[in-house]
Scaffold this active site. Structure first.
Site, PDB file in Angstrom:
ATOM      1  N   GLU A 169      46.900  39.420  41.352  1.00 43.26           N
ATOM      2  CA  GLU A 169      46.026  38.876  42.402  1.00 43.26           C
ATOM      3  C   GLU A 169      46.846  38.374  43.590  1.00 43.26           C
ATOM      4  OE1 GLU A 169      42.942  39.281  42.445  1.00 43.26           O
ATOM      5  OE2 GLU A 169      42.227  39.438  40.387  1.00 43.26           O
ATOM      6  N   ARG A 173      46.294  40.185  47.169  1.00 39.86           N
ATOM      7  CA  ARG A 173      45.608  39.362  48.181  1.00 39.86           C
ATOM      8  C   ARG A 173      46.600  38.741  49.158  1.00 39.86           C
ATOM      9  NH1 ARG A 173      40.063  37.116  45.537  1.00 39.86           N
ATOM     10  NH2 ARG A 173      40.151  38.266  43.621  1.00 39.86           N
ATOM     11  N   ASP A 304      41.574  50.235  37.309  1.00 40.44           N
ATOM     12  CA  ASP A 304      41.157  50.863  38.570  1.00 40.44           C
ATOM     13  C   ASP A 304      42.281  51.177  39.563  1.00 40.44           C
ATOM     14  OD1 ASP A 304      41.411  48.107  38.780  1.00 40.44           O
ATOM     15  OD2 ASP A 304      39.395  47.734  39.538  1.00 40.44           O
ATOM     16  N   GLU A 471      33.577  47.827  46.450  1.00 39.66           N
ATOM     17  CA  GLU A 471      33.955  49.202  46.092  1.00 39.66           C
ATOM     18  C   GLU A 471      32.986  50.282  46.575  1.00 39.66           C
ATOM     19  OE1 GLU A 471      33.929  46.631  43.966  1.00 39.66           O
ATOM     20  OE2 GLU A 471      36.076  46.301  43.667  1.00 39.66           O
ATOM     21  N   THR A 557      44.523  47.855  47.633  1.00 43.05           N
ATOM     22  CA  THR A 557      43.278  47.714  46.875  1.00 43.05           C
ATOM     23  C   THR A 557      42.463  46.502  47.309  1.00 43.05           C
ATOM     24  OG1 THR A 557      42.326  47.789  44.658  1.00 43.05           O
ATOM     25  CG2 THR A 557      44.264  46.399  44.938  1.00 43.05           C
TER      26      THR A 557
HETATM   27  C1  DMJ Z   1      39.462  42.979  44.650  1.00 41.88           C
HETATM   28  O1  DMJ Z   1      40.287  41.901  44.441  1.00 41.88           O
HETATM   29  C2  DMJ Z   1      40.214  44.276  44.623  1.00 41.88           C
HETATM   30  O2  DMJ Z   1      39.464  45.263  45.235  1.00 41.88           O
HETATM   31  C3  DMJ Z   1      40.580  44.678  43.218  1.00 41.88           C
HETATM   32  O3  DMJ Z   1      41.206  45.921  43.187  1.00 41.88           O
HETATM   33  C4  DMJ Z   1      39.341  44.735  42.374  1.00 41.88           C
HETATM   34  N1  DMJ Z   1      38.579  43.536  42.417  1.00 41.88           N
HETATM   35  C5  DMJ Z   1      38.320  42.924  43.695  1.00 41.88           C
HETATM   36  C6  DMJ Z   1      37.046  43.362  44.369  1.00 41.88           C
HETATM   37  O4  DMJ Z   1      36.015  43.679  43.575  1.00 41.88           O
END
Ligand code: DMJ
Length: 569
Positions: A169, A173, A304, A471, A557
């Protein structure tokens, strides 16, 4: 006399210009000049006890020109009045959230959108502020951007009430957010803070196996006592590549890239040795480097972005790291053959979903025809991957997968799809898929989860929440940029209207409990990805397509765009 008057007039306008210049300079420098305070611990000094410091090598090999990803739009720098109006609505939604974050939760991780407070859920390093930096820039909110940079410049990564942080995370982020904001603005304070943070996070690899610990226990990390876990989500190691590679590219220090490359090499070696060759199980043993033993395969939660990063790493390295393209090709084939399914729907829609597979001890595969909001990124992945490797059949699959998520949004009373649900799968993704009401009712009975008002086609909504996730809109945005199909703009707008209607609060937007209910109860939660991802993709889809072109930028992501190497597109 006349000469004197002209002289005075000239002097007058010159002084006005001069004054304006001074005011502009003061206002500009007030925001752009910030004093960077170093963190109180220098993580670059941590001794690597188990392994030598990773050897110095090239960040990656020679780049090459990759195929174009974006559709050739006729008017790529213009948008219609309708799109501009839609974009303005997204902008004001963002502004409301930002204003209230600034008022009620400034420097905290998240705004509480119902009780108008703040909370710390990611170490207390202003997650929403960092996650939003590039969105502020892209939306042209420069004053707010520079004010936020001022906060970033004073952050101390060594100061947190927590004893550990999630490596995944914090990488996607915080590190992703800083690097992207640096790529967009060139502000040096952002790079300095990214390097400090990168030096901290990369110590997660200082373990006996040389693979990353999922949680960075600060005291253990400082003394080389960290250990990687035996059963960890694949994303905790497989989805760090983009951020650390970008950090190596901008610092020209290959140490970060070398660390994540260790994971990629193991992935490559094990890809065809697993119980579902071509894919990796959702959980890996990072203590031993065994990526092959587990039986559960998904592209949803826990796995994912491990897959999402394969084509994206190929793009970010300018086509130099061919192993990522190879891994993408192999993985996409396995996913297509084993996980994708076409659901029976009352209108026999030509849409696809990605389920999950359990491999039995005799090697047979059991498909669970589920849907996850998290899996909706997969349409965009097929689109980007297909373009990069020159396989249009992937783009077609990407479009059908994206349409699947749009269909699921439209099916529920709120106009939003649930976090998790089940459908009835047809035998093949290619053949006919007739609606069979009797079969659906039988499955509905077997899967009963307490919901007696499910839309036709769904057999449960096991997790009926919507957490403001991006997503689905992410894939709609990517597939619009790839195909130029106008109906995707309308789909995005319909999705936004439904989301805003259900989640809007006086202070921001809130997660909801049940997408099957109009006016569902809201939760006092607004995760940082709402501003970092969902609203950014929405804003971009209604913006001129040459802004943040997929040929020039690659999104991590968490929707943080990194600049692709010039000369590779
Ligand atoms: C985000 O932190 C990122 O997209 C991660 O890859 C998946 N979960 C959340 C959003 O749903």
């Amino acid at each position: 006399m006349i000469v004197t008057r002209v002289w005075f007039r000239t002097l007058g306008s010159a002084s006005i210009l001069f004054l304006v210049g001074i005011l502009w300079y003061l206002r500009h420098t007030r925001y752009t000049t910030v004093q960077v305070h170093k963190s109180s611990f220098d993580w670059s000094q941590v001794k690597y006890l188990h392994h030598a410091q990773p050897e110095v090598g090239a960040v990656s090999g020679a780049t090459r020109i990759l195929p174009k990803i974006q559709h050739r739009f006729e008017r790529s720098s213009n948008i219609s009045k309708k799109q501009r109006q839609r974009r303005d609505v997204i902008l004001s939604t963002f502004k409301k959230c930002w204003r209230n974050y600034r008022t009620y939760a400034w420097k905290q991780d998240e705004l509480l959108p119902i009780s108008a407070g703040g909370k710390n859920s990611f170490g207390g390093w202003a997650a929403t502020l960092i996650d939003s930096l590039d969105t502020l820039w892209i939306m042209g909110l420069k004053e707010e951007f520079f004010e936020a940079v001022g906060v970033v410049a004073s952050l101390d990564w060594n100061s947190t009430p927590e004893t550990s942080c999630s490596v995944f995370e914090t990488t996607i982020r915080h590190l992703g957010g800083l690097l992207s904001a640096y790529d967009l603005s060139g502000h040096d304070a952002l790079l300095q803070k990214a390097v400090e943070l990168g030096d901290m996070l990369i110590t997660s690899f200082n373990t006996p196996s040389g693979l990353p610990a999922s949680w960075l226990d600060f005291e253990k990390a400082k003394t080389g006592q960290l250990e990687a876990g035996f059963h960890e989500p694949s994303t905790s190691a497989g989805s760090l590549a983009l951020e650390f590679t970008r950090l190596s590219q901008v610092t020209r220090d290959p140490k970060y890239y070398n660390m994540v490359t260790k994971v990629a090499v193991l992935m490559q070696q094990s890809q065809n040795q697993t119980k579902l060759p071509g894919m990796w199980p959702a959980n890996w043993n990072l203590a031993t480097g065994n990526f092959v033993s587990d039986n559960s395969f998904t592209i949803g939660a826990f796995a994912d972005s491990t897959y999402e990063y394969l084509p994206k790493m190929f793009a970010l390295t300018g086509g130099a790291d061919t192993m990522y393209a190879q891994m993408y090709r192999t993985a996409a084939e396995a996913i297509t053959n084993s996980l994708l399914y076409r659901p029976t729907t009352p209108n026999e829609d030509d849409v696809l979903f990605a389920g999950s597979v359990w491999v039995e001890s005799d090697g047979s595969q059991r498909l669970n025809p589920e849907g996850q909001h998290l899996s909706c990124f997969i349409g965009g992945m097929y689109g980007v991957g297909g373009k990069l490797i020159g396989d249009e059949s992937h783009v077609e699959l990407g479009l059908k997968l994206t349409k699947g998520c749009i269909w699921a949004y439209n099916a529920f009373a709120s106009g939003i799809m649930p976090e998790n649900f089940n459908l009835v799968a047809c035998p093949s993704i290619h053949g006919p898929c007739p609606w069979d009401e009797e079969k659906w009712r039988q499955k509905l009975y077997a899967d009963f989860d307490g919901h007696d008002d499910l839309p036709k086609g769904f057999t449960n909504a096991r997790v009926p929440t919507y957490l403001l996730r991006p997503e689905a809109i992410e894939s709609v945005f990517i597939m619009y940029r790839i195909t130029g199909r106008e109906e995707l703009l309308d789909a995005a707008w319909t999705m936004f209207q439904a989301i805003d209607k259900a989640t809007s609060t006086p202070y921001g937007n809130a997660a909801i409990e049940d997408v099957g209910t109009v006016g569902s109860r809201q939760r006092d939660s607004m995760e940082s990805f709402w501003l970092a991802e969902t609203l950014k993709y929405l804003y971009l889809i209604f913006s001129p397509p040459d802004g943040m072109s997929l040929d020039e930028w690659v999104f991590n992501t968490e929707a943080h765009p990194f600049r692709r190497p010039r000369g590779s597109y």
